[in-house]
Design an enzyme around this catalytic site. Sequence first.
Site, PDB file in Angstrom:
ATOM      1  N   GLU A  98       0.797  -1.227   0.000  1.00  0.00           N
ATOM      2  CA  GLU A  98       0.000   0.000   0.000  1.00  0.00           C
ATOM      3  C   GLU A  98       0.829   1.276   0.000  1.00  0.00           C
ATOM      4  O   GLU A  98       0.413   2.283  -0.578  1.00  0.00           O
ATOM      5  CB  GLU A  98      -0.937   0.017   1.223  1.00  0.00           C
ATOM      6  CG  GLU A  98      -1.988  -1.090   1.246  1.00  0.00           C
ATOM      7  CD  GLU A  98      -3.030  -0.943   0.154  1.00  0.00           C
ATOM      8  OE1 GLU A  98      -3.243   0.180  -0.340  1.00  0.00           O
ATOM      9  OE2 GLU A  98      -3.620  -1.964  -0.241  1.00  0.00           O
ATOM     10  N   SER A 368     -46.421 -21.950  46.199  1.00  0.00           N
ATOM     11  CA  SER A 368     -45.769 -22.382  47.438  1.00  0.00           C
ATOM     12  C   SER A 368     -44.267 -22.153  47.455  1.00  0.00           C
ATOM     13  O   SER A 368     -43.626 -22.336  48.494  1.00  0.00           O
ATOM     14  CB  SER A 368     -46.052 -23.864  47.684  1.00  0.00           C
ATOM     15  OG  SER A 368     -47.427 -24.052  47.947  1.00  0.00           O
TER      16      SER A 368
END
Length: 646
Positions: A98, A368
């Site tokens: 690059e 319960s």
Amino acid sequence: MMERDRRTRRTRLILGGVLGSLVLLGTVLGVTGWHWAFHDLPAAPTSASELWSTRREPSVTLQDRDGHVLAVRGPLYARAVALDALPEHVPQAFLAIEDQRFYEHDGVDLRGVFRALWVNFQAGRSVQGGSTITMQLVKNLILTPDRHLRRKIQEMRLARQLEDHLTKTEILELYLNRIYLGARAFGVEAAAQRYFDKPATELTLAEAALLAALPKAPSRLDPTVNLAAAQARAATVLDAMLEAGFIDQAAHDAAIAEPAAPVADTSDPNATAIWGHAFDYALAEAADLVAADVPDLVIRTTLDPALSRAAHEVIETVLDEEGEAQNAGEAAIMLLAPDGAIRAFAGGRDYATSQFNRAIQAQRQPGSAFKPFVFAAALEAGYDPSSAVWDEPIDLEGWTPQNFSGGFRGLVTLQEALKRSINTVAAQVADQVGIARVVEVGQRFGIRSPLPELPAIALGAAEVNLLELTSAYAVFGNDGARREPYFITSITNSRGDILFEHVDTPAQRATTAATARSMSTMLQDVVLSGTGRRAALPGRASAGKTGTSQSFRDAWFVGFTADFTAGVWVGNDDDTPMDDVTGGGLPAIIWQRFMTRVHQDLPVRPLSAPAPRTRSEREERLAAFYSDLSASFSVILADGASPTER
């Protein structure tokens, strides 16, 4: 002579006029050109930090307790990696292909620009670009990716400004961490994880070359889609590295001989189903912990992925086996560590079908399963597990609770009443110690949902969620100490900046150790010989309680071992009744199978509370005789009422 002078003066005037006009035109064109090129030019950032978060799409990464990625929503922005932490061949691969003169130019490489123009002129088309890495960074993070001449001029100007404010190291680090490398992965760390299932710090030369091949055309060269093209471009990268002197011939030839290829996709195809509810919960929690405008979040949770998968698998297996026959469509699991960490949970059978989180969001009646807080209030008020209470018909201001069996057992101890989930005893005890005290105990233990001060609260008539109920039960296993449940250990951005970090706080005393241990012993009895027998873990002490709401709409089992506390809920989202499903049925089965998997690699540890005393055969016969005798007298008082919930 005079004619010649006049012609000379006229020529000079004409030339002067032309030159003046050219100067004026040049000035006008210069001003106009300057305005044309730079009138909308944004200011160049003056620090690297300004560029780390700019132009990020919203992204969230969900991690487990060890920092491993569970799922990602949006692009993958992995944690930024420093330049000096990378192998030399990683940045060199990108520089070679690059921008080989990166350390020599000031942001614009005029030699590279002219070389590219000449190559393109000879080819008759655009085959080479002249953009430096700095210019690419400007294009990707500051300007739009237009290919117009004006944008290129702006790119060059901003690149030079950027180099005035940032070091070469900062620019290259930004580039390597922000460049798009295909497959929704931004930066070398994210791409290394995506393609090679490893951190960028472990990339080989061939792998680095493959990644450096991608910026030219990340979609077209995606190695998971077009491997041959990606490897051909990677070979070009290796040639450039050799030409630049970054690698020798031997390294070049070895990498060419064995080109890199992405590993098989290791992402879980069931990730959405398994982690969807967890992702939603993490986002909801994070919204209260960090600013809303953070573009990317990395949320580290308390989850153990193996235990979370086990929770989903057990729910699916049990409901597949028995759910349809018993009209039970949904279930949820919550697992807490002793410090309050949510180690695993399942919010339902399938997130894709329903995003409703039944472990966190569902408010249902515990039945319960609420009784332990009634009995804890009684112990705090002076009762003990052996205190005797009559199981007989009662009328509390017009409310006449009935037992599940429809009968009465006469004089029973609190321990016996809890083990058999006797409604009349729980209602009487709550009335005697005071409903306000029962509510206060529930809230002190960690129930945050509203608890109305009504007699029916003794039988779980209020609505709670699975997380808070499970957390409240953990108090019994933790010798009365309460730990606030938590799900997120840290939140950062992908750069690693800490936005939130969980701070462990000391446990709060919810009740005395003596009360908690007495309740633990009683709850162990529920599992050993009471309504929770199906939840028993062979060879390992456990304690817990069943719960079933009115008309079998909700069924629960919540319990604990020395290592974890877990809760299970089973029911239907539309609140339709199940076919006689009680807490001792499907929920206890799910709890037992899940906790067996949770503990499969853990050493056996006893609970801090003693186990209930085992009665001899003679004592069992005597107890049964007196129970039957007491029940015979109680039947005389019974009014034939129908059974209610257990």
